[in-house]
Design an enzyme around this catalytic site. Sequence first.
Site, PDB file in Angstrom:
ATOM      1  N   LYS A   1       0.862  -1.187   0.000  1.00 21.99           N
ATOM      2  CA  LYS A   1       0.000   0.000   0.000  1.00 21.99           C
ATOM      3  C   LYS A   1       0.896   1.233   0.000  1.00 21.99           C
ATOM      4  O   LYS A   1       1.803   1.358   0.835  1.00 21.99           O
ATOM      5  CB  LYS A   1      -0.854  -0.036   1.266  1.00 21.99           C
TER       6      LYS A   1
HETATM    7  O1  G3P Z   1      -9.142   1.939   4.783  1.00 21.75           O
HETATM    8  C1  G3P Z   1      -8.931   3.225   5.259  1.00 21.75           C
HETATM    9  C2  G3P Z   1      -9.673   3.383   6.521  1.00 21.75           C
HETATM   10  O2  G3P Z   1      -9.067   2.637   7.517  1.00 21.75           O
HETATM   11  C3  G3P Z   1      -9.862   4.755   6.976  1.00 21.75           C
HETATM   12  O3  G3P Z   1     -11.054   4.740   7.674  1.00 21.75           O
HETATM   13  O4  G3P Z   1     -12.741   5.552   9.228  1.00 21.75           O
HETATM   14  O5  G3P Z   1     -10.318   6.143   9.566  1.00 21.75           O
HETATM   15  O6  G3P Z   1     -11.611   7.149   7.711  1.00 21.75           O
HETATM   16  P1  G3P Z   1     -11.454   5.967   8.588  1.00 21.75           P
END
Ligand code: G3P
Length: 217
Positions: A83
């Site tokens: 990634k």
């Molecule tokens: O896959 C990316 C994710 O982990 C981010 O999620 O909820 O932190 O925006 P969030």
Amino acid sequence: MKFFVDTADIPEIRELSDLGLCDGVTTNPSLIHKSGRNFLEVIKEIAGMIEGPVSAEVVAEDHATQMREAEKLLTLGDNITIKVPLTLDGLKSCKALAANGTPVNVTLCFSANQALLAAKAGAAFISPFVGRHDDVGYDGMNLISDIRMIYDNYDFETEILVASVRHPIHILESAKIGADVVTAPAKVLKSLASHHLTDKGLAAFTADWAKTGQSIV
Ligand code: G3P
């Protein structure tokens, strides 16, 4: 549509695998921090648990160090996806890794133009963050529709991996648009099974069954 679990929590991955709801795993530095585990150890453990792709994120911002980090991460399992962030250095790393047959997930995507660049760099996955888009007053799902249209216009093979998924509607809309993958926390994926009419119907069936006085086993 494939379901990836967005976590570095081993019991969650095991639970979702047993439910048939874990086609892959995505992690990021914040999830590794939350796990409290050693990065390399936890990625190796996850990669050994599931057959699908496991995204492990480089943390360097420069291309040369990203490549060295990727080389190390690739030793952790034969199902590792590297990634990289959607920056010019990240795109350069994506191009170089993809040229060697390494699957790359380009993350932190917030525009369709960024997604176009990732596809041109040979990314296996693009990760648009819908929840964080919603957080700042945009409709994250519009981003997914735009990327779908662009990728279909040019037959790009890069898979749209919808990330920053916060609730079931994100998954429903992703499926309707034709996103290839969603990655979501385990609790969001499990919540898809819930419906109050299912609970109500099951309670009625159970009560009526009890009245029959029968048993199956
Ligand atoms: O896959 C990316 C994710 O982990 C981010 O999620 O909820 O932190 O925006 P969030």
